[in-house]
Write an enzyme that holds these catalytic residues in place. Structure first.
Site: not given
Ligand code: NCD
Ligand code: ZN
Length: 349
Positions: A14, A17-18, A102, A222, A250, A254, A266
């Site tokens: 999970h 990578l943007r 997803k 999140l 995950d 950001h 998040a």
């Molecule tokens: C993720 C994101 O920034 O793309 N953010 C996160 O808090 N995990 C999205 C996600 O997986 O919920």
């Molecule tokens: Zn995620």
């Protein structure tokens, strides 16, 4: 002699990578640590079609530094919407590069506005996924504003996931980034078609981290961090040796400015030290013998992928995480910024 461990090179099931210059900044971290990664489709313009996923895959391969080109394989995913067709699922399966679809409940997290408004709209598509053996990857939170933020995963399991598992008994499902003892218990007792990823940050921190002497935006993700009892249940699940649980960071970069603001995004960035952060947890739990199954075997088995052939060496060797990492023209703040990580991973061909 410092302590040394050798494990099959891990995979990240999970990862965010943007795109573009931001991807260029973070991709080398994941490609150094992991042989493969399930790449999340929540770009600003969501990756909703096979054509878009193949183009994104090509951009990732192009962005890989030359010295890592042979070391990393992106495993692509589609972003499920109310309008994803069964035909699109067949295309996705047949192209050979798409490994999952997803489900973001609309509004649940970053770039989820185009997500599913009601799972009932997707039944025909889920049937096609079941028939084509394409797994469903789930962000498991309800979005009902009346539900307490900390209860959204548990309620999702009761209201959506449990009926879904019953309705689609052959559909392989990954409950992503689980955060509660309820999720760990549900996955443990569910049929073998159901598995879960666990992040390093949910294993390391409980919700106190978000409020330590003030508000700490770099611990906000999140699903949000939960109480200590839940963290302990996740550690137990991850280190149990149960093949239903595997690594999914995950890692969600950001910019520092988008995190340190009145309404911050998040997401926690962990790709710089992911394997090491998991190793710390397994060491503390006295379960280093279970690490390799969690990082490098269980996920590959679930996704029906071959085992990686290269090896990662982990040395007990303290190193300090930088305060910031450059992120396109800005910076991001990695997890453990300015602090010590106690293991160091290196890949051996
Ligand atoms: C993720 C994101 O920034 O793309 N953010 C996160 O808090 N995990 C999205 C996600 O997986 O919920
Ligand atoms: Zn995620």
């Amino acid at each position: 002699m410092s302590q040394t461990l050798r494990i099959i090179r891990p995979d990240d099931f999970h990862l965010h990578l943007r795109d573009d210059a931001q991807m260029q900044s973070v991709l080398p971290f994941s490609a150094t640590q992991f042989a493969r990664a399930i790449v999340m489709p929540n770009l600003k313009t969501p990756v909703t079609t096979t054509t878009m996923a193949l183009a994104y895959r090509q951009r990732i391969l192009t962005a890989l530094p030359d010295k890592l080109k042979k070391d990393f394989e992106p495993l692509m995913t589609l972003y499920l919407t109310d309008n994803t067709t069964p035909d699109e699922i067949k295309h996705a399966k047949n192209c050979g590069f798409i490994h999952g679809v997803k489900l973001y409940p609309a509004g649940a997290t970053t770039h989820s506005d185009a997500g599913v408004t009601d799972i009932k709209h997707c039944y025909a598509t889920l049937e096609a996924m079941e028939a084509n053996s394409l797994p469903l990857l789930i962000h498991g939170e309800v979005t009902d504003p009346d539900i307490d933020l900390f209860d959204r995963e548990k309620i999702f399991i009761d209201r959506v996931l449990e009926p879904l598992v019953r309705r689609f008994p052959k559909l392989r499902i990954v409950l992503e980034h689980i955060t509660t003892e309820d999720a760990a218990a549900f996955v443990t007792s569910a049929p073998d078609t159901v598995a879960a990823t666990i992040t390093a940050h949910h294993l390391h921190y409980n919700r106190n981290a978000i409020f330590q002497n003030g508000i700490r935006p770099h611990y906000y993700c999140l699903p949000v961090l939960k109480r200590e009892r839940h963290r302990q249940a996740l550690i137990k699940a991850a280190t149990s040796g149960n093949a239903k649980f595997f690594l999914g960071t995950d890692s969600a970069p950001h910019t520092q400015s988008m995190k340190e603001t009145a309404c911050g995004c998040a997401g926690i960035f962990t790709a710089h030290a992911a394997v090491e952060l998991y190793t710390e947890i397994f060491e503390q739990a006295n379960a280093l013998d279970k690490l390799e199954a969690f990082t490098s075997i269980n996920g590959a088995v679930f996704y029906q992928l071959p085992r990686n052939k290269t090896v990662t060496t982990l040395r007990k060797e303290p190193w300090r995480v930088p305060e910031t990492i450059s992120y396109a023209s800005e910076t991001l703040v990695p997890l453990r910024a300015g602090e010590i990580v106690h293991w160091k991973a290196t890949s051996t061909p």
